[in-house]
Design a protein around this motif. Structure first.
Motif, PDB file in Angstrom:
ATOM      1  N   TRP A 152       2.208  -4.745 -16.963  1.00  0.00           N
ATOM      2  CA  TRP A 152       3.573  -5.265 -16.825  1.00  0.00           C
ATOM      3  C   TRP A 152       4.387  -4.423 -15.843  1.00  0.00           C
ATOM      4  CZ3 TRP A 152       7.823  -2.303 -18.360  1.00  0.00           C
ATOM      5  CH2 TRP A 152       9.060  -2.951 -18.239  1.00  0.00           C
ATOM      6  N   GLY A 153       4.298  -3.097 -15.961  1.00  0.00           N
ATOM      7  CA  GLY A 153       5.047  -2.221 -15.066  1.00  0.00           C
ATOM      8  C   GLY A 153       4.606  -2.353 -13.630  1.00  0.00           C
ATOM      9  N   LYS A 154       3.303  -2.501 -13.420  1.00  0.00           N
ATOM     10  CA  LYS A 154       2.784  -2.669 -12.055  1.00  0.00           C
ATOM     11  C   LYS A 154       3.341  -3.942 -11.424  1.00  0.00           C
ATOM     12  CE  LYS A 154      -1.664  -2.532  -9.633  1.00  0.00           C
ATOM     13  NZ  LYS A 154      -1.560  -3.766  -8.873  1.00  0.00           N
ATOM     14  N   ARG A 155       3.353  -5.027 -12.171  1.00  0.00           N
ATOM     15  CA  ARG A 155       3.870  -6.298 -11.646  1.00  0.00           C
ATOM     16  C   ARG A 155       5.359  -6.195 -11.354  1.00  0.00           C
ATOM     17  NH1 ARG A 155       2.049 -11.631 -12.071  1.00  0.00           N
ATOM     18  NH2 ARG A 155       3.701 -13.180 -11.828  1.00  0.00           N
ATOM     19  N   ASP A 211       0.806  -1.215   0.000  1.00  0.00           N
ATOM     20  CA  ASP A 211       0.000   0.000   0.000  1.00  0.00           C
ATOM     21  C   ASP A 211       0.840   1.267   0.000  1.00  0.00           C
ATOM     22  OD1 ASP A 211      -2.316  -1.538   0.094  1.00  0.00           O
ATOM     23  OD2 ASP A 211      -2.206  -1.686   2.297  1.00  0.00           O
ATOM     24  N   ASP A 212       2.148   1.136   0.046  1.00  0.00           N
ATOM     25  CA  ASP A 212       3.022   2.307   0.037  1.00  0.00           C
ATOM     26  C   ASP A 212       2.895   3.035  -1.302  1.00  0.00           C
ATOM     27  OD1 ASP A 212       5.414   4.013  -0.138  1.00  0.00           O
ATOM     28  OD2 ASP A 212       5.949   2.979   1.727  1.00  0.00           O
ATOM     29  N   PRO A 213       2.707   4.361  -1.285  1.00  0.00           N
ATOM     30  CA  PRO A 213       2.577   5.123  -2.538  1.00  0.00           C
ATOM     31  C   PRO A 213       3.789   4.982  -3.455  1.00  0.00           C
ATOM     32  CG  PRO A 213       1.892   6.461  -0.676  1.00  0.00           C
ATOM     33  CD  PRO A 213       2.520   5.216  -0.099  1.00  0.00           C
ATOM     34  N   ALA A 214       4.940   4.607  -2.884  1.00  0.00           N
ATOM     35  CA  ALA A 214       6.135   4.473  -3.718  1.00  0.00           C
ATOM     36  C   ALA A 214       6.046   3.274  -4.643  1.00  0.00           C
ATOM     37  CB  ALA A 214       7.377   4.339  -2.826  1.00  0.00           C
ATOM     38  N   VAL A 215       5.129   2.341  -4.352  1.00  0.00           N
ATOM     39  CA  VAL A 215       4.965   1.170  -5.212  1.00  0.00           C
ATOM     40  C   VAL A 215       4.069   1.580  -6.376  1.00  0.00           C
ATOM     41  CG1 VAL A 215       4.278  -1.238  -5.338  1.00  0.00           C
ATOM     42  CG2 VAL A 215       5.159  -0.301  -3.190  1.00  0.00           C
ATOM     43  N   SER A 216       4.659   2.083  -7.413  1.00  0.00           N
ATOM     44  CA  SER A 216       3.905   2.641  -8.533  1.00  0.00           C
ATOM     45  C   SER A 216       4.550   2.245  -9.853  1.00  0.00           C
ATOM     46  CB  SER A 216       3.848   4.171  -8.427  1.00  0.00           C
ATOM     47  OG  SER A 216       3.329   4.747  -9.605  1.00  0.00           O
ATOM     48  N   PRO A 217       3.740   1.892 -10.864  1.00  0.00           N
ATOM     49  CA  PRO A 217       4.304   1.586 -12.188  1.00  0.00           C
ATOM     50  C   PRO A 217       4.918   2.806 -12.856  1.00  0.00           C
ATOM     51  CG  PRO A 217       1.907   1.614 -12.285  1.00  0.00           C
ATOM     52  CD  PRO A 217       2.276   1.698 -10.846  1.00  0.00           C
TER      53      PRO A 217
END
Length: 563
Positions: free
Chosen positions: A192-195, A59-65
């Protein structure tokens, strides 16, 4: 990279591999990088800067595609395509009212506008919900792309649709197909980028969705399902148009206005040894084929007339549409050119019905010595053109035109009511076609300006020795007293009024009743057998012309010569 599915109670958890920082550890032994507050670089890339930090929360905002350049590039490029498509959409919107140079279509610009609207919608949905990729969205968009590909093939393969749509329509449907493919590629790129980022920053791909993501996926799916239905209707309508294109036309089409569009002209009958004038029919709200054609055929068989011609106005019947604006004067020039190319030179007896009487009057005033008579069937007066050109009627025609490529009324009519090709091209269902609606919109836009000016001018230069007959609808007169007074005024168009008749039980389309047909045939037979007019001198032209209010006439030019 090793994946972790559970951060607690697992020997392989990254938390277990971190050094314990209990009370026994000296404060001085703590790594200064580990103790410092995370900055942008360390927050986004913790496993590359300091592997002891562990993984981020999903849930961290840094986890972004958006951390990936390819995803950001796809986002910017989608925005660029949306701007570019919006400019094209605006140009096509303008072309519904005034045709920009080079954007002419010989069919209906509403069709190209529909495909541009599909393109804008696909790109807008993709951009609004860019960070919420979904397999269902890609499947729906794939169906839209397949339908658009079919549309593109039909438009380019069928000669008539290719002729009517031109480069504008073909480009619009091809662009819509390309945009559907791009939105699939962009959505797949984000997926793909999200994964990739989830595996790199959290240790595993995230299968859960937040409430906001579910809302975004639902809204985008509904919007794309709507586009899927719209594209399916566009396909059905295009198939109907392709079937209608196989209907054989009775006459022949002729290029006019610098080969911009074609006008359909049909003539029937023989030229007798004692030449009689050819009757030139002009329809009202409907093409001549819808009613007047049968009357003309019967008139030839009965010996009332020897020969007749008619030409479909642009957008009606088998004729192409013309660029906007398009007034009665423009229509007369196109008709004159088409008749000349067909080798038809008159002399003429003109029969104009309803709104078509305006066109007949303009034609009569510009071909004075060639006109042997003027028969008007419940004609429209120029002072009532504001009814045709009202803003409410114009808006309704525009709205119908925008929806017409969907075939909401045309497709069910063909499937469940047995509508034939003849009915759709020139019959009772012709009013549903995009081409006819666009022609009506063109008439409405200039009815109270350019066309009214043409009508007033035609009255000013009308040859006053032209035999005139007016037949009015009794039902129309009973409903509208203003209509009655204007019919009386039109009976004074020339000095040679033969008859002003009122068909008591006839509607506006007088030929629909036995009484009306008998009266028209009787007056027409009398008119075509009148003695031929002698040549008129230039002095007589000026003397015979009846100026309109505020109009001074010094000289009338017809066919390039003063007469």
């Amino acid at each position: 990279m090793k994946r972790f599915t559970n951060s607690g109670g697992n020997a392989n958890s990254p938390q277990d591999s971190r050094p314990e920082l209990g009370e026994a550890a000296s404060r001085d032994s703590i790594d200064p990088v580990a103790a410092s507050e995370p900055d942008e670089t360390t927050r986004l890339l913790p496993n590359r800067i300091d592997s002891n930090r562990g993984y981020l929360s999903p849930d961290d905002p840094a986890v972004s595609p958006y951390n990936l350049f390819s995803v950001r590039a796809a986002h910017y490029f989608t925005g660029f395509l949306l701007v570019l498509t919006s400019v094209w959409w605006i140009l096509l919107l303008v072309s519904l009212f005034v045709t920009p140079p080079g954007l002419e279509t010989r069919g209906s610009p509403f069709t190209a506008f529909s495909y541009a609207s599909v393109s804008v919608t696909l790109l807008a949905v993709s951009l609004l919900f860019f960070a919420a990729p979904s397999k269902s969205v890609r499947i729906i968009t794939g169906v839209v792309a397949l339908l658009l590909f079919i549309n593109m093939i039909i438009t380019a393969a069928v000669e008539r649709t290719r002729h009517e749509e031109g480069w504008v329509g073909i480009t619009s449907v091809a662009w819509a197909f390309a945009m559907s493919i791009w939105t699939i590629i962009a959505d797949r790129t984000v997926q793909w980028g999200k994964r990739e980022e989830e595996e790199r920053l959290t240790g595993r791909p995230e299968s859960r969705r937040t409430l906001l993501e579910w809302v975004e996926v639902s809204v985008s799916s509904i919007a794309l399902l709507t586009m899927c239905a719209v594209t399916a209707l566009l396909t059905c309508t295009l198939i109907l148009r392709s079937l209608d294109a196989g209907l054989a036309l009775p006459g022949k089409r002729y290029w006019v206005d610098g080969n911009k569009y074609e006008i359909h002209v049909y003539c029937h009958g023989s030229k007798s040894k004692e030449p009689l004038p050819t009757v030139l029919f002009e329809g009202g709200d409907d093409p001549v084929e819808n009613g007047l054609w049968q009357f003309a055929q019967n008139a030839v068989q009965n010996g009332t007339i020897n020969r007749y011609c008619f030409a479909d106005r642009p957008g009606l019947g088998w004729s192409d549409t013309a660029p906007s604006p398009f007034s009665a004067g423009h229509a007369t020039e196109a008709l004159s050119e088409a008749l000349a190319r067909a080798g038809e030179t008159g002399p003429w007896v003109l029969v104009g019905a309803g709104f078509g009487s305006i066109y007949s009057r303009v034609f009569s005033s510009r071909h004075g010595t060639e006109i042997e008579g003027l028969l008007l069937l419940d004609p429209l007066h120029e002072d009532l053109l504001d009814r045709v050109g009202s803003s409410g009627r114009g808006f309704w025609l525009w709205l119908r035109g925008v929806l017409s490529p969907l075939g909401i009324d045309r497709v069910p009519g063909a499937l469940f009511k047995g509508r034939t090709r003849e009915e759709r091209v020139w019959g009772r269902a012709a009013y549903q076609t995009s081409k006819t609606i666009f022609a009506k919109l063109q008439e409405s836009l200039v009815a109270n300006s350019l066309t009214k000016r043409d009508a007033v001018t035609s009255r000013a230069i009308q040859y006053q020795d032209t035999p005139l007959t007016v037949i009015s609808s009794g039902k129309q007169i009973k409903r509208d007293k203003v209509w009655e007074s204007k019919q009386q005024d039109l009976s004074k168009l020339t000095h040679e009024l033969l008859n002003w008749d009122i068909a008591e039980d006839a509607p506006h389309e007088i030929w629909q009743t036995l009484e009306g047909r008998g009266l028209i045939e009787k007056r027409l037979k009398k008119m075509v057998r009148l003695p031929r007019k002698r040549p008129i001198s230039a002095e007589e032209v000026v003397a015979n012309a009846k100026p309109a209010d505020g109009v001074d006439i010094d000289e009338t030019l017809v066919n390039g010569e003063a007469r």
